[in-house]
Structure formats: C-alpha cells, structure tokens
Design an enzyme around this catalytic site. Structure first.
Site, short mmCIF file in Angstrom:
data_model
loop_
_atom_site.label_atom_id
_atom_site.label_comp_id
_atom_site.label_asym_id
_atom_site.label_seq_id
_atom_site.Cartn_x
_atom_site.Cartn_y
_atom_site.Cartn_z
CE1 TYR A 265 41.47 38.55 31.18
CE2 TYR A 265 40.62 40.71 30.60
CZ TYR A 265 40.94 39.77 31.55
OH TYR A 265 40.71 40.02 32.87
CG ASN B 285 33.65 49.88 24.41
OD1 ASN B 285 34.56 50.06 25.21
ND2 ASN B 285 33.58 48.81 23.64
N GLY B 286 35.33 52.96 24.24
CA GLY B 286 36.50 53.29 23.44
C GLY B 286 37.30 54.38 24.10
N GLY C 25 33.00 45.58 32.29
CA GLY C 25 33.32 46.67 33.21
C GLY C 25 32.52 46.56 34.48
CB CYS D 288 32.84 50.65 28.46
SG CYS D 288 33.94 51.73 29.39
#
Ligand code: SF4
Length: 477
Positions: free
Chosen positions: A251, A100-101, A28, A2
C-alpha cells in the site's frame, strides 16, 4: 509512515529537497518541513501539504548546500505543529534530525531524558527524543573536532537504547550529513549520488526525479556520514535479522519505487497473480475485474489474467482528495469515499463485478464502495484483497491500529463478508503475500498480519494502543 530526504553537496539543497518532498508527498500529508544550513539553520515547517507549507519566499531564505526534509503522517505525537519535523537543537555543534518510524520504547526514553539528563522536550514526537539522544551522546564526548569514528560511536550508543523502527537523516551544522536505519531495516532508506551531491530518501522515486543515478539502499543497521568535503564514511552499527515492512509493497510506497531491490509495481503484479489463484480455488466467476484505485491497479490486471476474464476500470478517482486511510475521523472517511470515487456505470450495470483492493482496515470504506457499485446496477459484487486480514497493531509507525477497530480482529471472513455486504470475499494468504512480494519470508516484517514482531514490544505501548483503540471504538459508535 513518513517521508524523509537529506542532501549534501555543492548545490543549493532546498532546490532538491522541495521537489523531493513533493515526490514523497504520498507518505504523509499531515505536515511538511525542511531545514538547511549556511551560517546557521534556516527552518520552515508546518501543518499541511508540501505545496501549502512552502512558497517562493520561504524557499528563498532556505540557503545552504546541506539540508534535510520531512513529510509527516502522525504516529507517536498528537499531530500538532510542535510535532512537525525536522527538529533542531543548538548543542553540541547544532544538529537537525528527521525520521520515519516509531520508537516502541518512546515513553521510557522520553522519561529518562527528562528525569536523568535534565532535557526539556517540547513535543510528543520521537524524532525529538532521538535528536536529544544524539545530542547527549555527542555532548558527553566533548569534542572540538568531530570525526566519523566518534560520530558512529555516538550512534552506536543510541542504537543500544532505541527499540523499534527508524530511518533517519540528521544534519550536523558545518560538519555533514548523517543517515542511519534500524537493525531490521523496517523502514526504507535509499541513497543516490551524482557528480556534485549525495541524496538520501525514503523512496527511489525522489532520487529518480532529482536525477541521481548511483543508488543503493542504506543497509539495516548501517550508518553513513558524509562530511562537508563530500568524504563518505560508513559503518555497520548493529546486526539484526532483516524485517522490512511488507506493507510498503502492498500500500504505502509508490508503484514506481524500488525498495531493497524489489520493484513495488512488479510486487503488486505478483500479488495479483497469487490472489488470482485464490479466486480460482474459490471458483469465482465474475464478468469483469476492477481495481479499487489507485493502489490495486496492477494486482487487478493480473487477477483478471489468471481468471481469464475482462479487466476494466470501473471507479474513477478524484485525485485531489486525500487517501482515505490517512484521514483522521470516521465521518471524514465515509464522506471521502463518495467524494473521491465515481463509478463508470456502463461497465458495471448488469454484471458480476470482482473488485480488487489492497486491504481492509475497518471495513467502512469497502462497504461504501460495494454500496456504490450496487447502486449503479451490478448484479453481484465480489471483493478480493491482495493482502491477508489485518489483525494486529503496527507498532512501527503506522497509525491504522489506534484509530478504531480492525474488522478482522475478532470477525471471521464470513462475518466480514456480511458486514461489508459482498457476495464473496477472498483474502490473500500470508504465503501468497510473501511469495508475491518476492523475497524470502524472513526478509519481511509481517506483524500486522501474523503478530510476529521483529523487535521487543514493551507491554506499556500495547496498553496505550489498546486504550486508544477503545477510545476510538467509543467515538465511532
Ligand atoms: S506491522 Fe505491518 S505495517 Fe507495521 S511495519 Fe510490520 S508489516 Fe509494516
């Protein structure tokens, strides 16, 4: 994966959060949201891209000089509107939080909050769990006046309970902005400062865009609090071995970002150089090297340099189609390859083509791409990946494991080559990956390639992942 952003200062926060979220959109595309504070929370969130969730009317009402924002890629949580972030809670003070995670002990923490703290949780999102943990700890203190010291004590109590990856921004109504990162620093979080405000964001591209100059990463295990007077407080909450997600460099992250001091574009060039050496070892002699756009561009250029052959663009991407990795169903992914990539026929016809890609997850996309290149007259198609075989599930917030089978999980490289119909297949080695990204092996999480997880992983989570994987396998077949 995210993206998060948090702003505190002397100007309207949403005027920075909105463009910041656009800069983080690649992290995201499932949902977006923001909350600001001025005489109360103003919240806007929903499913979809930043551009579709926000409009001039709702941006107009998001007043206040403090705010946080989020773009979601679904991890824990079913991806419903209820799971969109940020989350808010009214007591104590009023707190908003975005993260985020992935908390690997999410199920245990949620159960404990419901059964022992009598909390009602309205979503399947671990950010709501974290928000309630913070609320429980601060409520226990029963403070009329909140100090940074007490806030950090509450965060320390949270750290003792939470296992997994988390990079967090949290707005405390009328008090300030809190940010923290797990003790391994698995997810990125950087901060910047200008003359009037502070900004925290998942990637430096957001800070670049917003003109923040003084930047540094939030350190693994560090919490930072900035109060409404712009006073800056920091504390090392927990110490742990650094294990930043290496897949960010492969990526996820934008190539123009710098994460933990390492430029993503430069890392991809070095990964290409390492991959080129592997191709040399395998005596690959293509006529031309082509990237699978967009992530592999830099790596492909270096592979061509190492092999001493031409580097050309052979596939042109329609930029308005989602990244296939993020698309939820198999059928959508297959259709998306044709929708988003079109070959440049004269560059391909009659040639031995070496395609360079970042990774292979399930193999369907690679198979489609190779078929596309063959269909316009390539003599041979070789495939080279600048990351090693993906074999183990990511438990830290990357939903690639639960949506089907990793092709490398139980296939040899020869079998994968056959399955994707390539004339040769070359993978990066784990050593090449770590060397290419450019810091010591101990600085990174490489668990999806090696199975070495930096944190404890509860067996219950692995059972959930396995059940989800089997379900996805059944749906695919
Ligand atoms: S398991 Fe892989 S994708 Fe997940 S955090 Fe570790 S390196 Fe990143």
């Amino acid at each position: 994966m995210c993206g998060i952003i948090g702003i505190i200062g002397q100007e309207r926060a949403i005027d920075r959060i909105y463009p910041g979220l656009l800069a983080l959109q690649h992290r995201g595309q499932d949902a977006a949201g923001a909350v600001t504070f001025e005489n109360g929370f103003q919240l806007k969130k929903g499913n979809g891209l930043v551009l579709s969730v926000f409009n001039p009317k709702n941006i107009e009402r998001l007043n206040g000089n403090t705010g946080i924002g989020h773009v979601r890629y679904p991890t824990v949580g079913a991806g419903s509107a209820e799971d969109a972030q940020p989350f808010i809670i009214t007591a104590p003070y009023g707190i908003a939080l975005a993260h985020n995670g992935n908390l690997v002990n999410f199920f245990d923490l949620k159960k404990d909050l419901i059964e022992n703290q009598l909390r009602y949780l309205n979503s399947n999102c671990d950010a709501e769990v974290m928000l309630n943990l913070l609320s429980v700890e601060l409520s226990r203190m029963n403070l009329k006046k909140l100090s940074a010291e007490k806030l950090f004590a509450a965060v320390r109590a949270m750290y003792r309970k939470m296992i997994g990856s988390y990079a967090v921004v949290s707005l405390l109504a009328g008090k300030g902005l809190l940010a923290f990162r797990d003790k391994h620093g698995i997810k990125p979080l950087i901060m910047g400062k200008n003359s009037t405000s502070y900004c925290f964001a998942s990637e430096s591209v957001a800070l670049d865009l917003l003109g923040y100059k003084e930047m540094r990463d939030v350190q693994p295990g560090e919490a930072i609090f900035i109060d409404t007077e712009n006073n800056f407080y920091t504390e090392q909450i927990q110490k742990g071995n650094k294990a930043a997600c290496i897949f960010e460099y492969v990526y996820f992250a934008r190539p123009d970002s710098i994460i933990d001091g390492l430029g993503v574009y430069e890392a991809r060039l070095r990964l290409g150089e390492e991959l080129g050496k592997e191709c040399l070892k395998q005596n690959l002699k293509p006529d031309v090297v082509m990237p699978v756009p967009d992530t592999a561009r830099g790596a492909a250029q270096l592979v061509a340099e190492v092999l001493g052959v031409k580097h050309r663009e052979g596939l042109i991407k329609n930029r308005y189609i989602y990244r296939t990795f993020i698309m939820p169903t198999q059928a959508e992914r297959i259709e998306a390859v044709r929708l988003k990539l079109n070959p440049i026929k004269p560059e391909i016809k009659g040639k031995d083509v070496l395609l360079v890609d970042d990774s292979i997850v399930r193999g369907n996309t690679s198979r489609e791409i190779i078929s596309l290149i063959r269909s316009v007259g390539a003599r041979r198609v070789y495939y080279a990946l600048y990351s090693p075989p993906l074999r183990f599930p990511c438990v830290y917030g990357i939903d690639m494991q639960t949506r089907g089978e990793f092709i490398a999980r139980d296939k040899t490289i020869g079998e994968i080559r056959k399955s994707i119909d390539a004339d040769a297949l070359v993978y990066q080695t784990v050593n090449g990956l770590v060397k290419g990204v450019g810091a010591g092996a101990k600085s990174f999480c490489t668990a999806c390639f090696t199975g070495a997880y930096p944190s404890k992983v509860p067996p219950l989570l692995m059972e959930h992942i396995e059940a989800d994987r089997m379900l996805a396998k059944d749906l695919d077949s």
